[in-house]
Design a protein around this motif. Structure first.
Motif, mmCIF file in Angstrom:
data_model
loop_
_atom_site.group_PDB
_atom_site.id
_atom_site.type_symbol
_atom_site.label_atom_id
_atom_site.label_comp_id
_atom_site.label_asym_id
_atom_site.label_seq_id
_atom_site.Cartn_x
_atom_site.Cartn_y
_atom_site.Cartn_z
ATOM 1 N N UNK A 252 44.475 47.423 34.087
ATOM 2 C CA UNK A 252 43.328 47.187 34.964
ATOM 3 C C UNK A 252 42.689 45.829 34.767
ATOM 4 N N UNK B 163 35.562 38.325 45.858
ATOM 5 C CA UNK B 163 35.434 39.698 46.349
ATOM 6 C C UNK B 163 36.494 40.051 47.391
ATOM 7 N N UNK B 164 37.240 39.039 47.843
ATOM 8 C CA UNK B 164 38.346 39.299 48.759
ATOM 9 C C UNK B 164 39.535 39.740 47.909
ATOM 10 N N UNK B 165 39.635 41.036 47.730
ATOM 11 C CA UNK B 165 40.612 41.531 46.758
ATOM 12 C C UNK B 165 42.045 41.265 47.202
ATOM 13 N N UNK B 166 42.280 41.278 48.515
ATOM 14 C CA UNK B 166 43.636 40.973 48.988
ATOM 15 C C UNK B 166 44.007 39.543 48.586
ATOM 16 N N UNK B 167 43.041 38.628 48.675
ATOM 17 C CA UNK B 167 43.283 37.234 48.266
ATOM 18 C C UNK B 167 43.562 37.157 46.770
ATOM 19 N N UNK C 100 44.814 39.411 44.836
ATOM 20 C CA UNK C 100 46.129 39.941 44.479
ATOM 21 C C UNK C 100 47.279 39.079 45.007
ATOM 22 N N UNK D 62 40.188 47.274 54.992
ATOM 23 C CA UNK D 62 39.767 45.878 55.070
ATOM 24 C C UNK D 62 40.186 45.136 53.796
ATOM 25 N N UNK D 63 40.375 43.842 53.943
ATOM 26 C CA UNK D 63 40.848 42.980 52.861
ATOM 27 C C UNK D 63 40.083 43.173 51.551
ATOM 28 N N UNK D 64 38.768 43.375 51.658
ATOM 29 C CA UNK D 64 37.992 43.431 50.406
ATOM 30 C C UNK D 64 38.268 44.665 49.577
ATOM 31 N N UNK D 65 38.962 45.653 50.158
ATOM 32 C CA UNK D 65 39.278 46.864 49.402
ATOM 33 C C UNK D 65 40.718 46.911 48.910
ATOM 34 N N UNK D 66 41.494 45.865 49.220
ATOM 35 C CA UNK D 66 42.924 45.947 48.903
ATOM 36 C C UNK D 66 43.251 45.291 47.582
ATOM 37 N N UNK D 67 43.920 46.016 46.677
ATOM 38 C CA UNK D 67 44.360 45.327 45.463
ATOM 39 C C UNK D 67 45.879 45.194 45.487
ATOM 40 N N UNK D 68 46.382 44.704 46.582
ATOM 41 C CA UNK D 68 47.796 44.373 46.665
ATOM 42 C C UNK D 68 47.974 43.253 47.649
#
Lengths: 304, 548
Positions: free
Chosen positions: A152, A197-201, A203, B542-548
């Motif tokens: 994590x 906070x842009x988690x897709x970014x 990762x 939405x992008x802010x919730x994605x951890x991939x």
């Protein structure tokens, strides 16, 4: 074929604790811990800040068997202080690495760390330097040091530097590997540079898939303890060298990589340059399809 | 002689003034400021559409950009005060009076402006209550609403996030008010007619979708083992014995944990088909595993949820969808459904006092109520029986005649004894009282009143307040599940033990639950990605919730 299975129940590596990971990684019942919690080797610094201590200082070290072969194991507990390196935490890993060198036994590090513990920064920074030296010295004696990244807390700061010295790195999609963390970049360079906070970014910049594609990790696995186990067994069977030729080759590769991708604004551009048909689809690809799409990835070969 | 057509005439004047800035019903974006100035009159009662989800954001900004010398003293009547522009309108003196329901992200600023006298507060309502007043004494002169698309006749497609729009338009347009809609685009034919064009006077083509907040997305990765324990207690100790099939879940991680435990823990208890079959609920992403494993028969929604649109469209057996395939939500109907047709509400709160009143306000914030007080209250007008309702009624009043005894809605407050940042859930006195004193309010903003709440669930156990026979018993029942908070430590151990013998307090071990079994591995999904995979790729977070 694996003769001895450690755990046939599906266990998410990302979710598991350090101890659960070790149990699932090594052959069933083969682990014995060094300097266990009963010895209460706690941090001498945290009480000054009125912070809770842990009896193992957030790292479990010991010896076990992997597919029958003896192996030394260190696992960081990301849920204690973000798996950060302090004085005791670091000393336990340094000692284990020195033992690996003396015993000529392979070692597996289960990274789960945000880097150095701010409350004991000097001791922590020193520990990082000592650990890197100990890794190289062990590797010079022919010992394999394999890093597993999928916790994590990711593998950040000093932890990422240590990872850079390992002979092989195994990573899952959830795993993150980077020197500076998302919040650190945003704080120093502004939200325009990096929106933490842009988690897709986060990762697609630091996550397992991207690291694998640019040769920052050697093996990509599902977020399953069994997958990490199989990959670790395989990685330990392949001996790696650690000499000037190898390091110079890696230096040259990194220079080429910088030339090739240095102008890219986003990981997606790099994936496109790597010849992936639908680069924006990369994050959504399941493991099998991803590995097929990744055939032209950057490869560190033996250079690590 | 009275003239009985004064409102119609006034509307005619507004329409004529507006047409100066429009082509037919269509107002071009550059003309929007002049248009609004022409159709809104100082002193008007204006409904600016927006709640905890969708926002008529383009119209809000345009209204806030008016000059207070041209338009002032507006009385805003709106569900949500959520966008910064909603408060700019008051800061600039364009509006003076406010009646609203929910303020979420603006809760601190709205409190400061109330202290500073910038806002003259009518009242803080529940959604349903404010909607009701639109038809009695708070009918808007002008409604500024939001839709997905419009045709040139003003027929509106509101899409999955229909929410408040039909109610606002009904109250405004049929009472001679003016309705202006912002839409993403003007099309030849709308996918379905959510609002008939003859109720809509003007449309503004915004060129981009109205803003929607993904308020109901809870990342399973953040669910703690304590929350899993509270969820196990609720399922085994309340859902199962009462056989709760029709219900509403609040927002929060405790109820998200319950949703994710249904296909695992709930299945193990043999509860499938016996509980949680019908919901008044937004399309929570954490419901996906339960829906996919066949637990749920039907869900009616207040609004939609960002990223859930395709999933919902593909599950029309479960959700209410239109002929175009997409979700049709309706806040007023869903609130009514939650009030009258559900046997249980379960939700988290921030503070519970010794009587059982609960509140989500702190001294410096006015977050409003939204829908929770309607969901979390016992409807005195209910007349149809159901097993959980009758059982709860019997527990509350075992001695009276069954045929004359009201049932009771189950109203459950769930949380950990210490919440975020280790703040205790249980308090001697609600912060809401201090706030009411400081603002000189007649009523303290209480979310769920003590006489409505029936159960409190913490990791320490379940307190069944229906079975308490005195104020003292009630207080000890609450203290008995308050753990190591000051409230919990001041319990009368003997009385609490007696309550436990009577089953008023039930600890995990009384229910056969081992706290060590509360493990994240019990969750049917442990990450947003698991939810996406469980949906077969139909859920697009939405992008802010994605951890991939």
């Amino acid at each position: 074929m694996t003769a001895v299975t450690a755990n046939d129940v599906s266990l998410s590596w990302y979710e598991a604790s350090a101890r659960q990971r070790i149990d699932a990684l090594v052959d069933a019942g083969s682990f014995s811990e060094f300097i266990g919690p009963e010895l209460r080797e706690i941090s001498p610094h945290l009480s000054i800040f009125d912070l809770p201590e842990q009896f193992d200082d957030g790292i479990v070290i010991g010896r076990g068997r992997l597919d029958g072969a003896p192996v030394l194991v260190a696992a960081q507990e990301g849920r204690f202080m973000g798996g950060a390196f302090g004085e005791v935490h670091g000393a336990k890993l340094t000692g284990l690495l020195r033992a690996a060198r003396a015993l000529k036994q392979d070692l597996v590090i289960l990274f789960d760390t945000g880097g150095v513990r701010l409350q004991e920064a000097n001791a922590g920074e020193l520990a990082i330097a000592e650990i890197m030296r100990a890794v190289i010295e062990a590797r010079r004696e022919g010992v394999n040091v394999v890093g597993l990244i999928g916790g994590r807390a990711g593998c950040y700061g000093g932890g990422s530097l240590i990872a850079g010295t390992c002979s092989k790195l195994i990573i899952s999609e959830q795993g993150r590997l980077s020197v500076s963390g998302p919040e650190v970049i945003e704080t120093n360079k502004g939200i325009e540079e990096f929106d933490s906070r842009d988690r897709a970014l986060v990762w697609r910049t630091m996550g397992g898939k991207h690291r694998y594609l640019i040769g920052g990790a050697d093996t990509f696995v599902d977020d399953e303890a069994l997958a990490f186990r199989e990959a670790a067994i395989t990685a330990l069977k392949v001996g790696t060298r650690c000499d000037v030729t190898v390091l110079e080759a890696e230096q040259a590769r990194l220079e080429r990589r910088l030339q090739r991708f240095g102008e890219a604004e986003d990981a997606v551009e790099i994936w496109q340059a790597l010849g992936i048909d639908d680069p924006t689809d990369v994050p959504a690809l399941p493991t099998g399809a991803f590995l097929r799409a990744a055939t032209n990835r950057e490869n560190a070969d033996d250079a690590r | 002689m009275s003239d009985w057509g004064m409102q119609k005439a006034a509307l005619g004047e507004r329409l004529a003034a507006g047409r100066q800035h429009a082509r037919g019903k269509v107002v071009p974006i550059p003309s929007l400021p002049a248009f609004l100035k022409a159709v809104i009159r100082s002193g008007d009662r204006v409904c600016l559409e927006g709640d905890n989800q969708k926002q008529a954001d383009i119209l809000a900004t345009a209204l806030a950009n008016l000059d207070a010398r041209d338009v002032h003293d507006l009385h805003m009547v709106q569900s949500g005060v959520v966008l910064p522009s909603h408060l700019h309108i008051f800061e600039k003196g364009i509006a003076r009076r406010l009646d609203f329901s929910y303020s979420g992200p603006q809760s601190a600023r709205i409190a400061r402006m109330l202290f500073g006298g910038k806002i003259e507060l009518g009242a803080v309502h529940t959604y349903l209550e404010l909607f009701a007043r639109y038809f009695i004494d708070l009918t808007p002169n002008v409604a500024l609403i939001a839709a997905v698309s419009a045709d040139k006749d003003g027929n509106l497609y509101t899409g999955p996030n229909t929410e408040d729009t039909p109610t606002v338009v009904e109250a405004t347009s049929y009472k001679n008010g003016l309705v202006v809609a912002q839409v993403t685009e003007i099309v030849d034919k709308v996918p379905r007619v959510d609002i008939p064009g003859d109720l809509v006077h003007f449309v503004v083509e915004a060129g981009r979708p109205f803003y929607v907040e993904p308020l109901f997305t809870r990342d399973p990765a953040a669910i703690t083992e304590t929350q899993i324990l509270t969820a196990m207690l609720a399922i085994k100790g309340i859902y199962a014995p009462y056989g709760v099939r029709r219900l509403n879940h609040g927002i929060g991680f405790n109820t998200a944990a319950i949703e994710l435990l249904l296909p695992t823990y709930g299945e193990k208890l043999g509860l499938k088909g016996k509980v949680c079959t019908h919901f008044a609920l937004n399309p929570h992403p954490t419901m996906i595993p339960a829906i996919e494993s066949g637990w749920v028969e039907q869900i009616h929604c207040f609004g939609s949820e960002v990223g859930m649109e395709d999933y919902v469209a593909a599950r029309s057996d479960i959700f209410f969808t239109g002929p175009d395939g997409s979700l049709r939500s309706n806040r007023a109907f869903c609130q009514t459904a939650g009030l009258y047709a559900c046997d249980m509400f379960i939700g988290s709160t921030l503070q519970i006092d010794l009587e059982g009143h609960s509140s989500t306000v702190t001294t410096s914030r006015i977050a409003g109520f939204g829908g929770a007080p309607n969901m979390g209250s016992d409807p005195r007008g209910r007349r149809h029986p159901s097993e959980p309702w009758l059982k709860a009624g019997a527990e509350a009043d075992p001695d009276s005649s069954a045929a004359l005894r009201r049932g009771r809605k189950l109203v459950v407050q769930i949380g950990e004894t210490f919440g975020d940042s280790n703040v205790p859930l249980f308090v001697e006195q609600l912060d809401a009282l201090e706030l009411a004193r400081k603002l000189d309010l007649d009523l303290a903003p209480v979310m769920v009143y003590s006489d409505d709440v029936t159960h409190i669930v913490t990791e320490e156990g379940i307190a069944n307040l229906l079975m308490c026979r005195s104020k003292e018993e009630r207080e000890q029942a609450i203290r008995g599940v308050a753990g190591y908070t000051d409230i919990g430590r001041a319990r009368d151990a003997k009385l609490v033990e007696q309550l436990r013998q009577r089953g008023v307090i039930r600890r995990p071990e009384d229910l056969g639950i081992d706290p060590l079994d509360a493990d994240r591995r019990l969750l049917a999904a442990r990450s947003i990605k698991d939810l996406m995979l469980a949906s077969g790729g139909l859920y697009r977070p939405p992008s802010r919730f994605r951890n991939w």
